[in-house]
Design a protein around this motif. Structure first.
Motif, short mmCIF file in Angstrom:
data_model
loop_
_atom_site.label_atom_id
_atom_site.label_comp_id
_atom_site.label_asym_id
_atom_site.label_seq_id
_atom_site.Cartn_x
_atom_site.Cartn_y
_atom_site.Cartn_z
N PHE A 76 23.99 5.76 2.61
CA PHE A 76 22.57 5.38 2.73
C PHE A 76 21.67 6.60 2.52
O PHE A 76 22.01 7.72 2.91
N LEU A 77 20.51 6.32 1.92
CA LEU A 77 19.45 7.31 1.74
C LEU A 77 18.17 6.76 2.36
O LEU A 77 17.92 5.54 2.30
N LEU A 78 17.38 7.64 2.96
CA LEU A 78 16.07 7.25 3.49
C LEU A 78 15.00 7.91 2.61
O LEU A 78 14.88 9.13 2.58
N LEU A 79 14.25 7.08 1.91
CA LEU A 79 13.24 7.55 0.96
C LEU A 79 11.85 7.21 1.47
O LEU A 79 11.59 6.07 1.88
N THR A 80 10.95 8.19 1.48
CA THR A 80 9.55 7.98 1.87
C THR A 80 8.68 8.31 0.67
O THR A 80 8.76 9.42 0.12
N LEU A 81 7.83 7.35 0.28
CA LEU A 81 6.96 7.50 -0.89
C LEU A 81 5.51 7.39 -0.44
O LEU A 81 5.15 6.43 0.26
N THR A 82 4.68 8.33 -0.83
CA THR A 82 3.28 8.34 -0.41
C THR A 82 2.36 8.46 -1.61
O THR A 82 2.80 8.77 -2.73
N VAL A 83 1.09 8.21 -1.36
CA VAL A 83 0.01 8.50 -2.30
C VAL A 83 -1.11 9.17 -1.51
O VAL A 83 -1.03 9.28 -0.28
N LYS A 84 -2.15 9.61 -2.19
CA LYS A 84 -3.28 10.21 -1.49
C LYS A 84 -3.96 9.17 -0.59
O LYS A 84 -3.92 7.96 -0.86
N ASN A 85 -4.58 9.65 0.48
CA ASN A 85 -5.34 8.76 1.36
C ASN A 85 -6.40 8.02 0.56
O ASN A 85 -7.03 8.58 -0.35
N CYS A 86 -6.60 6.75 0.92
CA CYS A 86 -7.62 5.94 0.27
C CYS A 86 -8.65 5.50 1.30
O CYS A 86 -8.38 5.49 2.50
N ASN A 87 -9.84 5.15 0.84
CA ASN A 87 -10.84 4.59 1.73
C ASN A 87 -10.41 3.20 2.17
O ASN A 87 -9.72 2.49 1.43
N GLN A 88 -10.80 2.82 3.38
CA GLN A 88 -10.34 1.53 3.91
C GLN A 88 -10.82 0.37 3.03
O GLN A 88 -10.16 -0.68 2.98
N SER A 89 -11.90 0.53 2.30
CA SER A 89 -12.37 -0.53 1.41
C SER A 89 -11.50 -0.68 0.17
O SER A 89 -11.51 -1.72 -0.49
N ASP A 90 -10.72 0.37 -0.17
CA ASP A 90 -9.84 0.33 -1.34
C ASP A 90 -8.38 0.09 -0.96
O ASP A 90 -7.49 0.22 -1.80
N LEU A 91 -8.13 -0.26 0.31
CA LEU A 91 -6.75 -0.34 0.78
C LEU A 91 -5.95 -1.41 0.05
O LEU A 91 -4.82 -1.15 -0.39
N ARG A 92 -6.50 -2.61 -0.10
CA ARG A 92 -5.72 -3.68 -0.73
C ARG A 92 -5.36 -3.34 -2.17
O ARG A 92 -4.24 -3.57 -2.61
N ARG A 93 -6.32 -2.78 -2.89
CA ARG A 93 -6.03 -2.39 -4.28
C ARG A 93 -4.94 -1.33 -4.33
O ARG A 93 -4.05 -1.38 -5.19
N THR A 94 -4.98 -0.38 -3.38
CA THR A 94 -3.96 0.67 -3.34
C THR A 94 -2.60 0.09 -3.00
O THR A 94 -1.58 0.48 -3.60
N LEU A 95 -2.55 -0.84 -2.04
CA LEU A 95 -1.27 -1.45 -1.66
C LEU A 95 -0.67 -2.24 -2.82
O LEU A 95 0.54 -2.16 -3.08
N CYS A 96 -1.50 -3.00 -3.53
CA CYS A 96 -1.00 -3.76 -4.69
C CYS A 96 -0.50 -2.81 -5.78
O CYS A 96 0.53 -3.08 -6.42
N SER A 97 -1.20 -1.70 -5.97
CA SER A 97 -0.77 -0.71 -6.96
C SER A 97 0.56 -0.08 -6.56
O SER A 97 1.44 0.12 -7.42
N MET A 98 0.74 0.20 -5.27
CA MET A 98 2.00 0.79 -4.80
C MET A 98 3.15 -0.20 -4.95
O MET A 98 4.26 0.20 -5.32
N GLN A 99 2.90 -1.47 -4.66
CA GLN A 99 3.97 -2.46 -4.82
C GLN A 99 4.36 -2.61 -6.29
O GLN A 99 5.54 -2.76 -6.61
#
Length: 331
Positions: A76-99
């Motif tokens: 098993f491997l544990l992988l953590t993937l991040t992006v830069k912090n986003c404004n709370q108004s852009d959260l859904r767009r960021t989450l969809c982009s990450m998915q």
């Protein structure tokens, strides 16, 4: 939430969450079982969030242990993937982009995982001040390190410390991946820099994101620790104390925050996980029989009332205190 007209209905449900708890005690073993309770099942409710985590772990842990027993040669491997912090108004767009980015990454022909469990986590950074001086913008872990440093220096005074939530949100993935033993050979091994490059290309970023990849050594204890990391809260309870918290949870609506694939999905059904996340119920709950104990929470007194037959006990405090009082009173 109660001050916002659009959130008032959700706030009312959360105010009335778990005001009544019906337990039974098994006479032979003295074990307590919860038979009935009025849980609100709101994403912003810390009680319901804790119960979802418990139910997810009760579903996933036994299945993963069966998977490990059936495939002892896998790792098993544990992988953590991040992006830069986003404004709370852009959260859904960021989450969809990450998915979408994760889908592109996992669909590569050289993707090493033969099964994985992927979960989303959101953290809230805060601007921190001490004695009127701005220290910086930190997450909860760095805040605790700063406090420990000040205490070691002997200058810590709680009244001088202050925190202020920002409008930023830090979304990231925790992924528990199952790989073949051949992954660690020179021709197949993917180093840290390569993981950063792959995630950057999958997300089409103009910067190098922070990525953490580590091997899970051992079989039981270390795997359990990694599972705890993957199946914990979506948003930490202490990050839900400001006016932006309800807006953050609204942007999570309809998103699949936990995904399973490959061999892991053969042992844990995605539909079962979705049911727990959405309804707070696993579908395997059963009623127990024994000596009934009813708990009522008094909002006016901030006390809990435990009733066993005709005997009542008035006790204050947290859930842990109530559990201890119940056991002692029964004896």
């Amino acid at each position: 939430m109660a001050r916002l007209p659009v959130e008032r209905k959700r706030a009312f449900k959360q105010f009335n969450c778990a005001l009544y708890l019906q337990y039974v005690i098994e006479p032979e073993t003295w074990h307590m079982f919860l038979n009935s309770a009025g849980f609100c099942n709101q994403r912003s409710c810390s009680v319901c969030q804790m119960r979802r985590c418990v139910k997810l772990r009760l579903k996933i842990f036994p299945a993963l242990r069966r998977l490990i027993a059936d495939y002892p040669d896998k790792h098993f491997l544990l992988l953590t993937l991040t992006v830069k912090n986003c404004n709370q108004s852009d959260l859904r767009r960021t989450l969809c982009s990450m998915q979408s980015g994760w889908h592109r990454l996992s669909q590569r022909s050289d993707f090493p995982a033969i099964g994985y469990l992927n979960s989303m986590e959101l953290t809230r950074p805060r601007d921190c001040f001490y004695a009127g001086f701005y220290l910086g913008r930190f997450g909860s872990k760095l805040i605790e390190r700063w406090k420990d440093l000040l205490k070691k220096q002997g200058v810590w005074e709680s009244r001088l410390w202050s925190e202020r939530f920002t409008e930023e949100v830090h979304p990231h993935f925790h992924v528990l991946m199952m790989v073949d033993a051949s992954y660690f050979e020179d021709s197949s091994y993917i180093d840290h820099l390569d993981w950063v490059t792959r995630w950057r290309l999958a997300m089409n970023l103009d910067y190098s994101p922070v990525v953490d990849i580590r091997r899970v050594y051992g079989r039981d204890e270390n795997t359990d620790k990694s599972l705890f990391e993957v199946t914990k809260y979506v948003v930490k309870t202490t990050d839900m104390r400001d006016k932006f918290a309800p807006f953050i949870f609204r942007q999570l609506h309809g998103l699949k925050l936990i995904k399973l694939a490959g061999l892991v999905a053969d042992y844990v059904k995605q539909s079962d996980v979705d049911q727990i996340v959405e309804t707070g119920r696993s579908g395997q709950e059963v009623r127990q029989f024994g000596v009934p104990i009813d708990y009522f929470w008094s909002t006016d007194l901030s006390y809990g009332l435990a009733r066993i037959g005709d005997i009542s006990f008035l006790e204050s405090g947290s859930d842990d205190d109530e559990a201890e009082v119940t056991s002692e009173s029964t004896r």
